[in-house]
Design an enzyme around this catalytic site. Sequence first.
Site, PDB file in Angstrom:
ATOM      1  N   ASP A 286     -42.837 -65.994 -67.354  1.00 29.59           N
ATOM      2  CA  ASP A 286     -42.591 -64.608 -66.919  1.00 29.59           C
ATOM      3  C   ASP A 286     -43.879 -64.044 -66.300  1.00 29.59           C
ATOM      4  O   ASP A 286     -44.321 -62.943 -66.655  1.00 29.59           O
ATOM      5  CB  ASP A 286     -42.103 -63.727 -68.086  1.00 29.59           C
ATOM      6  CG  ASP A 286     -43.125 -63.594 -69.209  1.00 29.59           C
ATOM      7  OD1 ASP A 286     -43.982 -64.496 -69.349  1.00 29.59           O
ATOM      8  OD2 ASP A 286     -43.083 -62.588 -69.954  1.00 29.59           O
TER       9      ASP A 286
ATOM     10  N   ILE B 235     -43.241 -70.087 -71.825  1.00 33.56           N
ATOM     11  CA  ILE B 235     -44.289 -69.092 -72.094  1.00 33.56           C
ATOM     12  C   ILE B 235     -43.824 -67.670 -71.760  1.00 33.56           C
ATOM     13  O   ILE B 235     -44.639 -66.792 -71.490  1.00 33.56           O
ATOM     14  CB  ILE B 235     -45.611 -69.473 -71.361  1.00 33.56           C
ATOM     15  CG1 ILE B 235     -45.364 -69.764 -69.876  1.00 33.56           C
ATOM     16  CG2 ILE B 235     -46.257 -70.669 -72.044  1.00 33.56           C
ATOM     17  CD1 ILE B 235     -46.619 -70.152 -69.097  1.00 33.56           C
TER      18      ILE B 235
HETATM   19  C1  BDR Z   1     -46.959 -63.269 -74.649  1.00 33.09           C
HETATM   20  O1  BDR Z   1     -46.498 -62.048 -74.112  1.00 33.09           O
HETATM   21  C2  BDR Z   1     -46.837 -61.965 -72.757  1.00 33.09           C
HETATM   22  O2  BDR Z   1     -47.327 -60.688 -72.413  1.00 33.09           O
HETATM   23  C3  BDR Z   1     -47.836 -63.048 -72.468  1.00 33.09           C
HETATM   24  O3  BDR Z   1     -47.641 -63.538 -71.158  1.00 33.09           O
HETATM   25  C4  BDR Z   1     -47.551 -64.087 -73.519  1.00 33.09           C
HETATM   26  O4  BDR Z   1     -46.593 -65.036 -73.068  1.00 33.09           O
HETATM   27  C5  BDR Z   1     -47.918 -62.952 -75.774  1.00 33.09           C
HETATM   28  O5  BDR Z   1     -47.250 -62.263 -76.795  1.00 33.09           O
HETATM   29 CA    CA Z   2     -45.909 -65.142 -70.709  1.00 30.31          CA
END
Ligand code: BDR
Ligand code: CA
Length: 312
Positions: free
Chosen positions: A9, A124
């Site tokens: 994302d 992720i």
């Molecule tokens: C996660 O939340 C997002 O803001 C970051 O990209 C990471 O994947 C951390 O909690």
């Molecule tokens: Ca992320």
Amino acid sequence: KRKVIIDCDAGIDDAQAILIALSQEVEVLAITCVAGNVKLDNVCANVLKVLELCGRTDIPVYKGSTCSLLGDVTSASHFHGLDGLGDAEGIPDPDTTLLKSEHAVNALIRLINDHPSEITLVAIGPLTNVALACRLDPCICSKLKELVIMGGNIEAKGNVSVSAEFNFHSDVEAAYVVLNEFASPITLVTWEVCLNHAFSWDFCDVYCSQGTSKSHFVKKISDKSTRFYKKMYAGMGKGKTICDCLAMVVALQPESVSKETSVYATVERHGHLTRGQMVVDWRGTLGKKPNVKMVQEVDMESFKALMMKSVQ
Ligand code: BDR
Ligand code: CA
């Protein structure tokens, strides 16, 4: 060569994690995009910006889910900027006609079926795409070499609500589906583990000033979040936490993990204050088989080395 798909994302730390993958001897089969830190269109544009910077627009990018399974749209633009890359100036708009027309979920299903037991999926962002792939074709749940997830929290320390981590909180039901229905090995990199593997500000300065286009890019996109961090964690002596990069290092260099444990973990879906919080059955009270390998310690020198290589 290890075959990798990145579901992200992007997001500043997602962009940095992609840089790590591109600097390693791995085959990135696809990058699948999901809404999370920012809206889906921004996420896709940000991924393309990274690929253009690295001259790697040969890697196919797919658009995925625009919202959570229940229809919620989240945002972390206070940290990642309105555009998701720190609202940095001077980064050229990417050629969005490069985006593939196939939906990210269909691409995941196709690729996983084409390469059974060969793919490491590094998730992720919120787990919406992964959960939908699991629902559409349950066979894929047992066909990954490994699923590495950045998400969840062990000690109920929240970074978005009082007790929940952003990726799990953004799509609680998707996290539940993935944790409870995936049969391929899952490795979890949780929020607290990321906090425990923060970089000193000195390291961040060196990493951002390598005199390359990549380190310049990283400096530009992280300026805003660095200011946010310094204010938020002022006085805690913590340095900077870069979550998605830690997950990428764990995925691509598993030997850098020095401590991990297998446990059953799920996610609270109903709590008023605890919705999205990960729940770990440390004592085996529920009598369930361990479903995740929880990373506890990663060798900091290996982590730093991969970070540095990614911007050189
Ligand atoms: C996660 O939340 C997002 O803001 C970051 O990209 C990471 O994947 C951390 O909690
Ligand atoms: Ca992320």
